[in-house]
Design an enzyme around this catalytic site. Structure first.
Site, PDB file in Angstrom:
ATOM      1  N   HIS A   1       0.777  -1.238   0.317  1.00  0.00           N
ATOM      2  CA  HIS A   1      -0.404  -0.314   0.151  1.00  0.00           C
ATOM      3  C   HIS A   1       1.067   1.380  -0.380  1.00  0.00           C
ATOM      4  O   HIS A   1       2.217   1.390   0.585  1.00  0.00           O
ATOM      5  CB  HIS A   1      -0.849   0.068   1.381  1.00  0.00           C
ATOM      6  CG  HIS A   1      -0.040  -0.104   2.307  1.00  0.00           C
ATOM      7  ND1 HIS A   1      -0.259  -1.068   3.479  1.00  0.00           N
ATOM      8  CD2 HIS A   1       0.035   0.765   3.686  1.00  0.00           C
ATOM      9  CE1 HIS A   1       0.101  -0.586   3.990  1.00  0.00           C
ATOM     10  NE2 HIS A   1       0.718   0.243   4.610  1.00  0.00           N
TER      11      HIS A   1
ATOM     12  N   GLU B   1       7.420   1.397   5.403  1.00  0.00           N
ATOM     13  CA  GLU B   1       6.847  -0.205   5.979  1.00  0.00           C
ATOM     14  C   GLU B   1       7.267  -1.219   5.699  1.00  0.00           C
ATOM     15  O   GLU B   1       7.140  -1.645   4.644  1.00  0.00           O
ATOM     16  CB  GLU B   1       5.599   0.521   6.408  1.00  0.00           C
ATOM     17  CG  GLU B   1       4.683  -0.788   7.131  1.00  0.00           C
ATOM     18  CD  GLU B   1       3.540  -0.943   7.439  1.00  0.00           C
ATOM     19  OE1 GLU B   1       2.114   0.264   6.402  1.00  0.00           O
ATOM     20  OE2 GLU B   1       2.416  -1.048   8.611  1.00  0.00           O
TER      21      GLU B   1
ATOM     22  N   HIS C   1       4.270   6.838   3.911  1.00  0.00           N
ATOM     23  CA  HIS C   1       5.158   6.455   3.850  1.00  0.00           C
ATOM     24  C   HIS C   1       3.782   5.258   2.815  1.00  0.00           C
ATOM     25  O   HIS C   1       3.176   5.009   2.370  1.00  0.00           O
ATOM     26  CB  HIS C   1       4.803   5.259   4.895  1.00  0.00           C
ATOM     27  CG  HIS C   1       3.281   4.559   5.674  1.00  0.00           C
ATOM     28  ND1 HIS C   1       2.721   4.929   5.982  1.00  0.00           N
ATOM     29  CD2 HIS C   1       3.567   3.236   4.794  1.00  0.00           C
ATOM     30  CE1 HIS C   1       2.061   4.357   6.727  1.00  0.00           C
ATOM     31  NE2 HIS C   1       1.896   3.002   5.589  1.00  0.00           N
TER      32      HIS C   1
HETATM   33 CO    CO Z   1       0.883   1.215   6.886  1.00  0.00          CO
END
Ligand code: CO
Length: 134
Positions: free
Chosen positions: A7, A130, A79
């Protein structure tokens, strides 16, 4: 080491307004808000077929995205998240290579209920990365 882009997360000042734009203007499949008090955010996931967009709104007093939104009040990309098969091995490889893992360095349970880690943005061209174990 990294796999699929899981994502792209965007910090937003108004989750309902941002969700409505993705739903109505972009015609996207927008999920319901999920409160994650332990992460200090409320999230909405948007399925874009090849990946997801994660909208993030601060939750609580000590939200980790409060500082980001203070600097960029209109919202912005916060992020990107890549999938890894073994997050502990990935962290060890990264640390051995000189990258920094944020926090205590141990995986936490992320928004998908899977182990996640964050890497220091200064080590990746000012991009917060991440990693999520899949
Ligand atoms: Co995230």
């Amino acid at each position: 080491m990294i796999g699929r882009l899981n994502h792209i997360a965007i910090a937003v000042p108004d989750l309902a307004a941002a969700s409505a734009k993705y739903r109505h203007l972009l015609g996207a499949q927008v999920g319901q808000p999920i409160a994650l008090p332990e992460h200090g955010v409320t999230v909405v996931f948007i399925d874009t077929g090849n990946t997801e967009v994660e909208l993030l709104e601060p939750l609580g007093e000590a939200s980790p995205i409060a500082g980001f939104l203070a600097k960029t009040p209109g919202g912005g990309m916060h992020h990107i998240c890549f999938e890894v098969p073994d997050i502990t091995a990935a962290a060890a490889t990264l640390v051995a290579g000189g990258a920094r893992v944020l926090g205590d360095g141990k995986p936490k349970t992320g928004a998908h209920g899977l182990p996640v880690l964050f890497l220091h943005p200064k080590d990746f061209d000012s991009t917060l990365i991440e990693l999520e174990q899949h």
